[in-house]
Design a protein around this motif. Sequence first.
Motif, PDB file in Angstrom:
ATOM      1  N   ALA A  72     -37.233  59.297 143.869  1.00 56.64           N
ATOM      2  CA  ALA A  72     -36.577  58.693 142.877  1.00 56.64           C
ATOM      3  C   ALA A  72     -35.328  57.864 143.297  1.00 56.64           C
ATOM      4  O   ALA A  72     -35.155  56.903 142.720  1.00 56.64           O
ATOM      5  N   ARG A  75     -36.569  54.341 144.381  1.00 57.72           N
ATOM      6  CA  ARG A  75     -36.620  53.754 143.074  1.00 57.72           C
ATOM      7  C   ARG A  75     -35.715  53.316 142.344  1.00 57.72           C
ATOM      8  O   ARG A  75     -35.875  52.475 141.345  1.00 57.72           O
ATOM      9  N   ASP A 153     -46.552  55.031 147.714  1.00 56.15           N
ATOM     10  CA  ASP A 153     -46.565  53.796 146.685  1.00 56.15           C
ATOM     11  C   ASP A 153     -47.281  54.030 145.542  1.00 56.15           C
ATOM     12  O   ASP A 153     -47.295  53.212 144.540  1.00 56.15           O
ATOM     13  N   PRO A 156     -46.600  57.583 140.535  1.00 50.42           N
ATOM     14  CA  PRO A 156     -46.104  56.874 139.442  1.00 50.42           C
ATOM     15  C   PRO A 156     -44.564  57.326 139.164  1.00 50.42           C
ATOM     16  O   PRO A 156     -44.183  58.405 139.505  1.00 50.42           O
ATOM     17  N   ASP A 157     -44.085  56.367 138.693  1.00 46.72           N
ATOM     18  CA  ASP A 157     -42.476  56.386 138.285  1.00 46.72           C
ATOM     19  C   ASP A 157     -42.282  57.815 137.457  1.00 46.72           C
ATOM     20  O   ASP A 157     -41.190  58.454 137.605  1.00 46.72           O
ATOM     21  N   LEU A 161     -38.995  60.001 137.831  1.00 50.81           N
ATOM     22  CA  LEU A 161     -38.001  59.744 137.098  1.00 50.81           C
ATOM     23  C   LEU A 161     -38.022  59.970 135.625  1.00 50.81           C
ATOM     24  O   LEU A 161     -37.026  59.923 135.167  1.00 50.81           O
TER      25      LEU A 161
END
Length: 188
Positions: A72, A75, A153, A156-157, A161
């Motif tokens: 997190a 990102r 990579d 998933p966000d 998040l």
Amino acid sequence: MKRLSFVLFCLALAACKEEVAQDVTPVALSPDAVGHYCQMTLLEHDGPKAQAHLAGLPGAPLFFSQVRDVVAYLRMPEQSHEVVAVWVNDMGAAGASWDSPGAQNWIDAQDALFVVGADVVGGMGAPELVPFSDPAAAQDFASANGGAVMTLDEIPDAAVLAPVDLVHDTDDSAFQDRLRALSDKMGD
């Protein structure tokens, strides 16, 4: 003229200065390691941990109580320094267990495989991303605990998040009783 020569000399000297590479060697977990977000001692929490080394801050990585938290952090756009290295516990290393993930079994997060969506929670009670260096160990963990094996990579966000409901017990009557008792005591 002498002044101009001196300035040119100084500029030439500065141009010749070699850049010294920052040491981003992983730091062993110790009682001094505290989580960046929670400010709690990492050794008091179960599950894998992470550390991020920031440009210009040698030897003082940010530690994270959960691997999910470092992803997190990576990102979010609000970072004050460039992240130059991220290390995570290799949960497939000899001796690593959920209760004691290891103090020195760090692997580069870019090289790790993560089990995402497993039925496990990390040190702060949120769903955890579980890192491995060995693809077979990652797949075995996913088979036993659910989830999918992904690279950094590919995570998933939403896995790092999105809000997390940490309340597992919906009966808050004991909390309400304590709150009423405290309120009554303060009213006296």
